[in-house]
Design a protein around this motif. Structure first.
Motif, PDB file in Angstrom:
ATOM      1  N   HIS A  23      65.085  36.368  46.665  1.00 23.83           N
ATOM      2  CA  HIS A  23      64.346  35.223  47.200  1.00 23.83           C
ATOM      3  C   HIS A  23      65.424  34.023  47.216  1.00 23.83           C
ATOM      4  O   HIS A  23      65.239  33.182  48.195  1.00 23.83           O
ATOM      5  CB  HIS A  23      63.179  35.083  46.317  1.00 23.83           C
ATOM      6  N   LEU A  24      66.031  34.119  46.329  1.00 22.51           N
ATOM      7  CA  LEU A  24      67.080  32.746  46.018  1.00 22.51           C
ATOM      8  C   LEU A  24      68.022  32.810  46.936  1.00 22.51           C
ATOM      9  O   LEU A  24      68.629  32.002  47.761  1.00 22.51           O
ATOM     10  CB  LEU A  24      67.644  32.727  44.405  1.00 22.51           C
ATOM     11  N   LEU A  25      68.669  34.096  47.306  1.00 19.23           N
ATOM     12  CA  LEU A  25      69.576  34.426  48.306  1.00 19.23           C
ATOM     13  C   LEU A  25      68.953  33.984  49.647  1.00 19.23           C
ATOM     14  O   LEU A  25      69.746  33.412  50.478  1.00 19.23           O
ATOM     15  CB  LEU A  25      70.281  35.846  48.320  1.00 19.23           C
ATOM     16  N   LYS A  86      73.192  40.382  47.996  1.00 16.09           N
ATOM     17  CA  LYS A  86      72.975  39.568  49.437  1.00 16.09           C
ATOM     18  C   LYS A  86      73.202  40.204  50.406  1.00 16.09           C
ATOM     19  O   LYS A  86      72.604  40.014  51.530  1.00 16.09           O
ATOM     20  CB  LYS A  86      73.966  38.437  49.260  1.00 16.09           C
ATOM     21  N   MET A  87      74.035  41.357  50.230  1.00 13.77           N
ATOM     22  CA  MET A  87      74.329  42.314  51.621  1.00 13.77           C
ATOM     23  C   MET A  87      73.431  43.583  51.709  1.00 13.77           C
ATOM     24  O   MET A  87      73.474  44.354  52.524  1.00 13.77           O
ATOM     25  CB  MET A  87      75.699  42.658  51.303  1.00 13.77           C
ATOM     26  N   THR A  88      72.753  43.673  50.506  1.00 14.80           N
ATOM     27  CA  THR A  88      71.884  44.890  50.411  1.00 14.80           C
ATOM     28  C   THR A  88      70.282  44.628  50.155  1.00 14.80           C
ATOM     29  O   THR A  88      70.043  43.500  49.981  1.00 14.80           O
ATOM     30  CB  THR A  88      72.458  46.061  49.591  1.00 14.80           C
ATOM     31  N   SER A  89      69.672  45.836  50.047  1.00 11.79           N
ATOM     32  CA  SER A  89      68.120  45.373  49.650  1.00 11.79           C
ATOM     33  C   SER A  89      67.952  45.678  48.053  1.00 11.79           C
ATOM     34  O   SER A  89      68.473  46.376  47.510  1.00 11.79           O
ATOM     35  CB  SER A  89      67.293  46.646  50.327  1.00 11.79           C
ATOM     36  N   PRO A 213      60.540  23.887  45.606  1.00  9.24           N
ATOM     37  CA  PRO A 213      59.890  24.323  43.943  1.00  9.24           C
ATOM     38  C   PRO A 213      60.207  25.608  43.734  1.00  9.24           C
ATOM     39  O   PRO A 213      60.634  25.949  42.573  1.00  9.24           O
ATOM     40  CB  PRO A 213      58.561  23.824  44.059  1.00  9.24           C
ATOM     41  N   MET A 214      60.033  26.647  44.590  1.00  3.16           N
ATOM     42  CA  MET A 214      60.303  28.060  44.341  1.00  3.16           C
ATOM     43  C   MET A 214      61.565  28.390  43.860  1.00  3.16           C
ATOM     44  O   MET A 214      61.889  29.290  43.189  1.00  3.16           O
ATOM     45  CB  MET A 214      59.811  28.832  45.477  1.00  3.16           C
ATOM     46  N   GLN A 215      62.650  27.823  44.460  1.00  2.00           N
ATOM     47  CA  GLN A 215      63.893  27.941  44.086  1.00  2.00           C
ATOM     48  C   GLN A 215      64.368  27.445  42.465  1.00  2.00           C
ATOM     49  O   GLN A 215      64.819  28.273  41.978  1.00  2.00           O
ATOM     50  CB  GLN A 215      64.704  27.047  45.048  1.00  2.00           C
ATOM     51  N   LEU A 216      63.486  26.470  42.284  1.00  2.00           N
ATOM     52  CA  LEU A 216      63.638  26.058  40.833  1.00  2.00           C
ATOM     53  C   LEU A 216      63.077  26.867  40.065  1.00  2.00           C
ATOM     54  O   LEU A 216      63.687  27.264  38.874  1.00  2.00           O
ATOM     55  CB  LEU A 216      63.158  24.740  40.627  1.00  2.00           C
ATOM     56  N   TYR A 217      61.914  27.543  40.234  1.00  2.00           N
ATOM     57  CA  TYR A 217      61.289  28.294  39.671  1.00  2.00           C
ATOM     58  C   TYR A 217      62.103  29.736  39.275  1.00  2.00           C
ATOM     59  O   TYR A 217      61.951  30.175  38.294  1.00  2.00           O
ATOM     60  CB  TYR A 217      59.691  28.474  40.021  1.00  2.00           C
ATOM     61  N   GLY A 218      62.659  30.140  40.455  1.00  2.00           N
ATOM     62  CA  GLY A 218      63.475  31.098  40.556  1.00  2.00           C
ATOM     63  C   GLY A 218      64.505  31.185  39.520  1.00  2.00           C
ATOM     64  O   GLY A 218      64.893  32.060  38.924  1.00  2.00           O
ATOM     65  N   LEU A 219      65.229  29.975  39.642  1.00  2.00           N
ATOM     66  CA  LEU A 219      66.478  29.683  38.609  1.00  2.00           C
ATOM     67  C   LEU A 219      66.171  29.628  37.211  1.00  2.00           C
ATOM     68  O   LEU A 219      66.687  30.345  36.323  1.00  2.00           O
ATOM     69  CB  LEU A 219      67.123  28.346  39.170  1.00  2.00           C
ATOM     70  N   LEU A 220      65.023  29.030  37.079  1.00  2.00           N
ATOM     71  CA  LEU A 220      64.503  28.938  35.660  1.00  2.00           C
ATOM     72  C   LEU A 220      64.073  30.528  35.089  1.00  2.00           C
ATOM     73  O   LEU A 220      64.580  30.907  34.017  1.00  2.00           O
ATOM     74  CB  LEU A 220      63.115  28.279  35.510  1.00  2.00           C
ATOM     75  N   TYR A 221      63.755  31.350  36.046  1.00  2.00           N
ATOM     76  CA  TYR A 221      63.355  32.741  35.465  1.00  2.00           C
ATOM     77  C   TYR A 221      64.632  33.618  35.212  1.00  2.00           C
ATOM     78  O   TYR A 221      64.668  34.114  34.245  1.00  2.00           O
ATOM     79  CB  TYR A 221      62.487  33.406  36.680  1.00  2.00           C
ATOM     80  N   ILE A 222      65.591  33.463  36.159  1.00  2.00           N
ATOM     81  CA  ILE A 222      66.757  34.340  35.999  1.00  2.00           C
ATOM     82  C   ILE A 222      67.790  33.872  34.994  1.00  2.00           C
ATOM     83  O   ILE A 222      68.439  34.413  34.222  1.00  2.00           O
ATOM     84  CB  ILE A 222      67.625  34.446  37.353  1.00  2.00           C
TER      85      ILE A 222
END
Length: 301
Positions: A23-25, A86-89, A213-222
């Protein structure tokens, strides 16, 4: 039993992180920036945690080993994984992750002199066949985002991660998980900075007035969930489990990642991928349940 619970939890966290990374990518965040932020934030958290725990003195020799583990287990590992993803699934990445026990077994046999049996050799062959079927079978695929270079990067990533599991076992017997992690992530942060410095300005969270906002939540999770907490759990589990046993739990990752990725429409699960998954799982089962007749059964692992 505690070690098994810890490593199971860690791999569930790792599995959830695969679609989060994707998602972040997809939001345009550079993979190099993701890898650096993951290491830097986690490094800061471990050093902050160390302020509240008894300080351990690390020998110069072990500092060198910690540096190698930091490069293998965090630096190269995380950079190759995100760039490859980023290049695969997500499904391809998670299926390749389940080959880690095979890599760990081979490295443990060479470095730790663990015995190799015919059953283990058969398991390795099946696992390799599963990986090759996935990689070369999806080289010309047009659906699901499969990519030969991406799959290859993720495969190398897990080979390096397996090396980290083998090398860090001795450290886990001598030092606390917090001590190991703070030094490993410090080395990784310094090593990753040159590759990501120019990409940090492309992270929307840092400069956009209305960042997603989802980008921030994603960063916090990873950073907190699938790195700080998960790596802490992996290191704690190595105190009572062998590297090959720890790596066995990687089979949880594709189950979790595939289910989430397919449910939210990030990927599709084909017959080819199912066949690859079955071959890899069969190989993992063989190599992690095999032992020579004269080997004692170690209950704790």
């Amino acid at each position: 039993m505690t070690g098994h619970i810890l490593i199971l939890t860690a791999n569930i966290l790792f599995g959830i992180s695969v679609p989060v990374f994707k998602h972040l990518l997809n939001t345009g965040m550079p993979p190099e920036a993701i890898a650096f932020l993951r290491a830097a934030v986690t490094c800061a958290l471990f050093w902050l945690l160390s302020l509240f725990l008894p300080r351990q003195r690390v020998t110069h020799r072990d500092l060198g080993l910690l540096a190698v583990c930091g490069i293998c287990g965090v630096g190269i590992n995380q950079l190759l994984f995100v760039v490859g993803l980023k290049m695969t699934s997500p499904v391809d990445g998670s299926i390749i992750a389940s080959s880690t026990p095979i890599f760990a077994l081979l490295l443990a046999a060479v470095i730790l002199r663990e015995p190799v049996t015919k059953r283990k050799v058969l398991g390795v062959m099946l696992g390799v066949c599963g990986g090759l079927l996935l990689v070369f079978g999806t080289a010309h695929a047009t659906s699901g985002g499969s990519s030969l270079p991406g799959d290859a990067m993720i495969a190398v990533n897990y080979i390096v991660y397996s090396l980290y599991l083998v090398l860090s076992r001795s450290l886990a017997q001598r030092y606390s998980a917090e001590t190991i992690m703070k030094w490993m992530f410090l080395v990784a942060t310094v090593a990753l900075f040159p590759f990501s410095a120019g990409e940090l300005e492309n992270v929307a969270v840092f400069h956009a007035a209305a960042f997603p906002p989802m980008q921030l939540y994603g960063l916090l999770y990873i950073t907190v969930g699938s790195t700080f907490i998960a790596f802490l759990l992996v290191t704690c589990s190595l105190k009572s489990l062998r590297p090959t046993t720890v790596s066995m739990y990687n089979y949880v990752q594709p189950m979790v990642a595939c289910a989430i990725a397919i449910a939210i429409g990030q990927d599709v699960f084909s017959i080819l991928k199912l066949g690859s998954l079955l071959l890899v799982f069969t190989g993992v089962y063989l190599v992690t349940t095999s032992r020579r007749r004269h080997e004692p059964v170690i209950i704790k692992s």
